[in-house]
Design a protein around this motif. Structure first.
Motif, PDB file in Angstrom:
ATOM      1  N   LYS A 193       6.387   5.187 -13.269  1.00 57.08           N
ATOM      2  CA  LYS A 193       5.884   6.556 -13.437  1.00 57.08           C
ATOM      3  C   LYS A 193       4.685   6.827 -12.526  1.00 57.08           C
ATOM      4  O   LYS A 193       4.501   7.939 -12.033  1.00 57.08           O
ATOM      5  N   LEU A 194       3.862   5.798 -12.319  1.00 56.58           N
ATOM      6  CA  LEU A 194       2.652   5.947 -11.508  1.00 56.58           C
ATOM      7  C   LEU A 194       2.903   5.645 -10.030  1.00 56.58           C
ATOM      8  O   LEU A 194       1.952   5.635  -9.231  1.00 56.58           O
ATOM      9  N   LYS A 195       4.182   5.346  -9.686  1.00 56.54           N
ATOM     10  CA  LYS A 195       4.566   5.038  -8.295  1.00 56.54           C
ATOM     11  C   LYS A 195       3.840   3.800  -7.770  1.00 56.54           C
ATOM     12  O   LYS A 195       3.436   3.726  -6.599  1.00 56.54           O
ATOM     13  N   ILE A 196       3.672   2.801  -8.617  1.00 55.06           N
ATOM     14  CA  ILE A 196       3.025   1.540  -8.225  1.00 55.06           C
ATOM     15  C   ILE A 196       4.114   0.496  -7.997  1.00 55.06           C
ATOM     16  O   ILE A 196       4.920   0.232  -8.894  1.00 55.06           O
ATOM     17  N   PRO A 197       4.195  -0.106  -6.801  1.00 54.73           N
ATOM     18  CA  PRO A 197       5.258  -1.087  -6.503  1.00 54.73           C
ATOM     19  C   PRO A 197       4.993  -2.450  -7.155  1.00 54.73           C
ATOM     20  O   PRO A 197       3.928  -2.715  -7.688  1.00 54.73           O
ATOM     21  N   GLY A 198       6.010  -3.302  -7.088  1.00 49.80           N
ATOM     22  CA  GLY A 198       5.859  -4.681  -7.541  1.00 49.80           C
ATOM     23  C   GLY A 198       6.710  -5.053  -8.739  1.00 49.80           C
ATOM     24  O   GLY A 198       6.750  -6.228  -9.135  1.00 49.80           O
ATOM     25  N   TRP A 199       7.426  -4.064  -9.311  1.00 48.64           N
ATOM     26  CA  TRP A 199       8.223  -4.357 -10.509  1.00 48.64           C
ATOM     27  C   TRP A 199       9.684  -3.961 -10.348  1.00 48.64           C
ATOM     28  O   TRP A 199      10.394  -3.761 -11.335  1.00 48.64           O
ATOM     29  N   ARG A 200      10.144  -3.915  -9.109  1.00 44.22           N
ATOM     30  CA  ARG A 200      11.526  -3.509  -8.840  1.00 44.22           C
ATOM     31  C   ARG A 200      12.531  -4.492  -9.445  1.00 44.22           C
ATOM     32  O   ARG A 200      13.613  -4.109  -9.875  1.00 44.22           O
ATOM     33  N   LEU A 207      -6.551   3.797 -12.945  1.00 50.00           N
ATOM     34  CA  LEU A 207      -5.324   4.344 -12.368  1.00 50.00           C
ATOM     35  C   LEU A 207      -4.468   5.067 -13.405  1.00 50.00           C
ATOM     36  O   LEU A 207      -3.442   5.661 -13.058  1.00 50.00           O
ATOM     37  N   LEU A 208      -4.880   5.008 -14.674  1.00 47.85           N
ATOM     38  CA  LEU A 208      -4.090   5.625 -15.737  1.00 47.85           C
ATOM     39  C   LEU A 208      -4.501   7.076 -15.934  1.00 47.85           C
ATOM     40  O   LEU A 208      -5.668   7.365 -16.231  1.00 47.85           O
ATOM     41  N   PRO A 209      -3.575   8.023 -15.770  1.00 46.72           N
ATOM     42  CA  PRO A 209      -3.904   9.434 -16.008  1.00 46.72           C
ATOM     43  C   PRO A 209      -4.052   9.700 -17.511  1.00 46.72           C
ATOM     44  O   PRO A 209      -3.741   8.857 -18.340  1.00 46.72           O
ATOM     45  N   ILE A 210      -4.514  10.886 -17.851  1.00 43.02           N
ATOM     46  CA  ILE A 210      -4.700  11.263 -19.256  1.00 43.02           C
ATOM     47  C   ILE A 210      -3.353  11.230 -19.980  1.00 43.02           C
ATOM     48  O   ILE A 210      -2.344  11.738 -19.479  1.00 43.02           O
TER      49      ILE A 210
END
Length: 371
Positions: free
Chosen positions: A69-76, A143-146
């Motif tokens: 959801k946050l577009k952070i890579p590494g968990w594909r 990095l976590l949004p509300i």
């Protein structure tokens, strides 16, 4: 559904039972029976190995979903990581202790079991370490949004660490895990391992519920027993029942509710307390338990089993709701539904009797006119 809290449902239940008592036209003393039974939770059979997989899987999956959801890579490759963990669990489940009389074969199998468990735990540690590092990064750099948080992930991390430790102690170190340290579900942590000595039932996974039923078929009160025994709830359950229905004057129990303190406390506000004593009876105990009131109350005590069976047949065999709050709401709703059903049955019987009575009167009048 959130508005239907256990407290509100219990108030409605009191009104329904009171309406039932008025329908029966019984303003006299109410006699009750008290017993407990297990309502199972929706969980699989627990072992530390499959619970470790549950915790590891959820930690990895939730982290992967959050990063996606946050577009952070590494968990594909999160699915293949979980699948490898699952295959290692299956390998352990398929590997049995040797029943051979050959000590060398037994020793080899024991070493193989230890190696499989060690590899499984080490792989889980790797996955959880990766999850922990990702959570720390998310929190450290804000990095976590509300509306997003990592509390649920952190809960599964703690469960995983707990089961990793327990497997090491049990399998690798040969130690026994104390019962009070055990958790029987990571999804329904309120689940208890209950052994009640029923024929053909070794154990039940759920939470005990204490019910107080009257001689008219209504459940006047109930209590969810979280980490409690029968003897610990006897007095407070009956006090609550008497507060709701002041004309309750007697109650019968089984031996599981016995303690000298319970007997003394119950007798302070009940006219008749049919509470059988555990162990050897003194002369005074025999006189008390062989009295007419005591024996009469105990003779009718088995009817509570019928009431419990009715509850189990109408949804209280297993609770599908999540969490202890959902469990309590489900129990309250099921008890209320059963009382409403019983009230409806009484109304139908009353209407049927009224119709038959009217028909008999009309038939009598016709016969007189014909004569």
């Amino acid at each position: 559904a959130v508005l239907l809290t256990p407290e509100l449902l219990n108030k409605i239940n009191t009104l329904v039972v009171s309406a039932g008592h008025k329908l029966i036209k019984k303003k006299e003393e109410i006699k009750t029976r008290c017993d407990s039974f297990v309502v199972e939770t929706n969980v699989h059979y627990p072992t530390d190995s499959n619970l470790l997989f549950d915790a590891t899987r959820k930690a990895v999956e939730l982290t992967a979903q959050l990063c996606s959801k946050l577009k952070i890579p590494g968990w594909r490759q999160n699915k293949s990581l979980v699948l490898k963990c699952k295959n290692m669990l299956h390998a352990i489940q398929n590997l049995r202790h040797s029943t051979s009389t050959n000590e060398e074969k037994k020793a080899r199998r024991t070493q193989e079991l230890k190696k499989q468990h060690a590899d499984y735990v080490n792989y889980s540690v790797q996955l959880i370490s990766k999850v922990v590092a990702q959570v720390e990064t998310l929190n450290k750099f804000n990095l976590l949004p509300i509306g997003y948080n990592t509390k649920e992930i952190e809960m599964y991390i703690e469960y995983a660490k707990l089961f990793q430790d327990q497997i090491r102690r049990r399998v690798l170190d040969g130690k026994k895990i104390p019962h009070d340290e055990k958790v029987f579900s990571v999804f329904e942590p309120h689940t208890e391992w209950v052994v009640k000595g029923k024929a053909g039932v070794r154990q039940e996974l759920g939470v005990r519920v204490c019910v107080v039923t009257d001689t008219f078929g209504f459940t006047v009160h109930h209590h969810v027993m979280e980490k409690e025994t029968d003897s610990e709830v006897a007095v407070k359950v009956m006090r609550s029942a008497v507060e709701q229905f002041p004309n309750i004057t007697s109650c019968s129990f089984d031996k599981g509710f016995w303690s000298p303190q319970n007997k003394e406390a119950l007798e302070s506000f009940l006219k008749i307390t049919a509470l059988p004593k555990k162990g050897r009876l003194s002369k005074a105990d025999k006189l008390h338990q062989y009295s007419e009131d005591f024996r009469k109350a105990q003779k009718g005590h088995s009817a509570v089993e019928s009431a419990i069976n009715a509850h189990e047949n109408h949804g209280l065999d297993m609770c599908p709701d999540k969490g202890i709050r959902g469990f309590k709401s489900y129990i309250s709703l099921a008890v209320l539904a059963r009382n409403i059903q019983h009230l409806g049955t009484l109304l139908i019987k009353k209407e049927t009797r009224s119709r038959l009575h009217s028909k008999a009167i009309k038939r009598g009048l016709r016969q007189r006119l014909a004569a």
